[in-house]
Scaffold this motif. Structure first.
Motif, PDB file in Angstrom:
ATOM      1  N   ILE A  38      54.431   6.157  30.230  1.00 60.46           N
ATOM      2  CA  ILE A  38      54.224   4.897  29.513  1.00 60.46           C
ATOM      3  C   ILE A  38      54.476   5.097  28.013  1.00 60.46           C
ATOM      4  N   ILE A  39      53.949   6.187  27.460  1.00 64.90           N
ATOM      5  CA  ILE A  39      54.120   6.470  26.033  1.00 64.90           C
ATOM      6  C   ILE A  39      55.593   6.733  25.718  1.00 64.90           C
ATOM      7  N   ILE A  40      56.259   7.525  26.534  1.00 65.81           N
ATOM      8  CA  ILE A  40      57.662   7.872  26.285  1.00 65.81           C
ATOM      9  C   ILE A  40      58.558   6.638  26.402  1.00 65.81           C
ATOM     10  N   LYS A  41      58.286   5.792  27.391  1.00 66.14           N
ATOM     11  CA  LYS A  41      59.076   4.565  27.532  1.00 66.14           C
ATOM     12  C   LYS A  41      58.880   3.637  26.341  1.00 66.14           C
ATOM     13  N   GLY A  42      57.689   3.622  25.765  1.00 68.99           N
ATOM     14  CA  GLY A  42      57.385   2.732  24.658  1.00 68.99           C
ATOM     15  C   GLY A  42      57.692   3.305  23.288  1.00 68.99           C
ATOM     16  N   ALA A  43      58.102   4.574  23.230  1.00 71.40           N
ATOM     17  CA  ALA A  43      58.382   5.215  21.946  1.00 71.40           C
ATOM     18  C   ALA A  43      59.701   4.712  21.366  1.00 71.40           C
ATOM     19  N   LYS A  44      59.743   4.637  20.051  1.00 74.62           N
ATOM     20  CA  LYS A  44      60.940   4.185  19.334  1.00 74.62           C
ATOM     21  C   LYS A  44      61.473   5.334  18.481  1.00 74.62           C
ATOM     22  N   ARG A  45      62.785   5.309  18.263  1.00 69.93           N
ATOM     23  CA  ARG A  45      63.410   6.329  17.429  1.00 69.93           C
ATOM     24  C   ARG A  45      64.406   5.660  16.502  1.00 69.93           C
ATOM     25  N   LYS A  46      64.362   6.023  15.231  1.00 74.80           N
ATOM     26  CA  LYS A  46      65.336   5.494  14.288  1.00 74.80           C
ATOM     27  C   LYS A  46      66.694   6.136  14.570  1.00 74.80           C
ATOM     28  N   TYR A  47      67.732   5.404  14.319  1.00 74.14           N
ATOM     29  CA  TYR A  47      69.083   5.901  14.557  1.00 74.14           C
ATOM     30  C   TYR A  47      69.319   7.184  13.744  1.00 74.14           C
ATOM     31  N   GLY A  48      69.744   8.241  14.422  1.00 72.89           N
ATOM     32  CA  GLY A  48      70.057   9.508  13.775  1.00 72.89           C
ATOM     33  C   GLY A  48      68.874  10.431  13.562  1.00 72.89           C
ATOM     34  N   SER A  49      67.686   9.997  13.870  1.00 68.74           N
ATOM     35  CA  SER A  49      66.497  10.816  13.657  1.00 68.74           C
ATOM     36  C   SER A  49      66.176  11.623  14.906  1.00 68.74           C
ATOM     37  N   LYS A  50      65.593  12.791  14.719  1.00 63.56           N
ATOM     38  CA  LYS A  50      65.161  13.587  15.869  1.00 63.56           C
ATOM     39  C   LYS A  50      63.734  13.251  16.281  1.00 63.56           C
ATOM     40  N   TYR A  51      63.046  12.439  15.467  1.00 61.08           N
ATOM     41  CA  TYR A  51      61.652  12.108  15.728  1.00 61.08           C
ATOM     42  C   TYR A  51      61.508  10.784  16.465  1.00 61.08           C
ATOM     43  N   TRP A  52      60.571  10.757  17.379  1.00 63.68           N
ATOM     44  CA  TRP A  52      60.186   9.547  18.096  1.00 63.68           C
ATOM     45  C   TRP A  52      58.843   9.115  17.536  1.00 63.68           C
ATOM     46  N   PHE A  53      58.484   7.848  17.728  1.00 66.14           N
ATOM     47  CA  PHE A  53      57.199   7.356  17.236  1.00 66.14           C
ATOM     48  C   PHE A  53      56.567   6.428  18.264  1.00 66.14           C
ATOM     49  N   HIS A  54      55.283   6.639  18.489  1.00 66.55           N
ATOM     50  CA  HIS A  54      54.480   5.718  19.282  1.00 66.55           C
ATOM     51  C   HIS A  54      53.140   5.603  18.556  1.00 66.55           C
ATOM     52  N   PRO A  55      52.611   4.380  18.405  1.00 61.75           N
ATOM     53  CA  PRO A  55      51.366   4.204  17.633  1.00 61.75           C
ATOM     54  C   PRO A  55      50.177   5.006  18.156  1.00 61.75           C
ATOM     55  N   LEU A  56      50.154   5.327  19.431  1.00 58.43           N
ATOM     56  CA  LEU A  56      49.012   6.034  20.013  1.00 58.43           C
ATOM     57  C   LEU A  56      48.978   7.514  19.627  1.00 58.43           C
ATOM     58  N   ILE A  57      50.148   8.150  19.528  1.00 55.61           N
ATOM     59  CA  ILE A  57      50.171   9.587  19.219  1.00 55.61           C
ATOM     60  C   ILE A  57      50.937   9.913  17.940  1.00 55.61           C
ATOM     61  N   GLY A  58      51.533   8.912  17.306  1.00 53.64           N
ATOM     62  CA  GLY A  58      52.234   9.152  16.055  1.00 53.64           C
ATOM     63  C   GLY A  58      53.647   9.672  16.260  1.00 53.64           C
ATOM     64  N   LYS A  59      54.126  10.454  15.277  1.00 49.25           N
ATOM     65  CA  LYS A  59      55.492  10.980  15.290  1.00 49.25           C
ATOM     66  C   LYS A  59      55.546  12.250  16.134  1.00 49.25           C
ATOM     67  N   PHE A  60      56.568  12.365  16.977  1.00 45.73           N
ATOM     68  CA  PHE A  60      56.705  13.538  17.832  1.00 45.73           C
ATOM     69  C   PHE A  60      58.170  13.784  18.152  1.00 45.73           C
ATOM     70  N   THR A  61      58.456  14.977  18.645  1.00 45.13           N
ATOM     71  CA  THR A  61      59.810  15.291  19.119  1.00 45.13           C
ATOM     72  C   THR A  61      59.752  15.519  20.617  1.00 45.13           C
ATOM     73  N   MET A  62      60.891  15.296  21.257  1.00 43.08           N
ATOM     74  CA  MET A  62      61.003  15.558  22.691  1.00 43.08           C
ATOM     75  C   MET A  62      62.109  16.595  22.879  1.00 43.08           C
ATOM     76  N   THR A  63      61.789  17.694  23.531  1.00 41.53           N
ATOM     77  CA  THR A  63      62.803  18.706  23.771  1.00 41.53           C
ATOM     78  C   THR A  63      63.685  18.321  24.957  1.00 41.53           C
ATOM     79  N   VAL A  64      63.110  17.673  25.925  1.00 41.55           N
ATOM     80  CA  VAL A  64      63.850  17.164  27.082  1.00 41.55           C
ATOM     81  C   VAL A  64      63.376  15.746  27.368  1.00 41.55           C
ATOM     82  N   ARG A  65      64.252  14.958  27.880  1.00 41.31           N
ATOM     83  CA  ARG A  65      63.886  13.598  28.274  1.00 41.31           C
ATOM     84  C   ARG A  65      63.454  13.655  29.731  1.00 41.31           C
ATOM     85  N   PRO A  66      62.212  13.310  30.069  1.00 35.63           N
ATOM     86  CA  PRO A  66      61.760  13.399  31.459  1.00 35.63           C
ATOM     87  C   PRO A  66      62.499  12.406  32.348  1.00 35.63           C
TER      88      PRO A  66
END
Length: 112
Positions: free
Chosen positions: A82-110
């Motif tokens: 649910i968190i990964i589906k709802g996370a947003k990423r700015k174009y060109g950025s390696k960071y994802w963001f979700h309000p519940l956990i903040g800024k994070f990176t994903m090494t693999v997309r599940p």
């Protein structure tokens, strides 16, 4: 007043929790339905600290066992997806963001 059916259901739930706690205290085995947090974090492509934050903020049962944590596997996977589906990423950025956990990176997309 609690009905006899409701009482019996509560007794069964308490017995199941007692068995799970006994298994956790043994530290040599994992209770049924629980998995190491580090393993699930790697599967989801999250860091261990972000996975722990996700579990705490989403109400997933998390228990310290030895030097690590174990979590309820099915509920953690559900919350992580649910968190990964709802996370947003700015174009060109390696960071994802979700309000519940903040800024994070994903090494693999599940696999969704």
């Amino acid at each position: 007043m609690i009905s006899p059916l409701k009482y019996n259901e509560l007794v069964k739930r308490v017995e199941a929790l007692e068995m799970a706690l006994a298994a956790i205290q043994r530290k040599d085995t994992l209770p049924e339905g629980m998995a190491p947090l580090t393993t699930l974090a790697a599967e989801m492509g999250l860091s261990t600290s972000k996975a722990e934050e996700l579990a705490r903020n989403c109400g997933v049962m998390i228990v310290k066992q030895g030097h690590g944590h174990i979590v309820h596997e099915a509920k953690f996977r559900e919350a992580a997806l649910i968190i990964i589906k709802g996370a947003k990423r700015k174009y060109g950025s390696k960071y994802w963001f979700h309000p519940l956990i903040g800024k994070f990176t994903m090494t693999v997309r599940p696999q969704l």
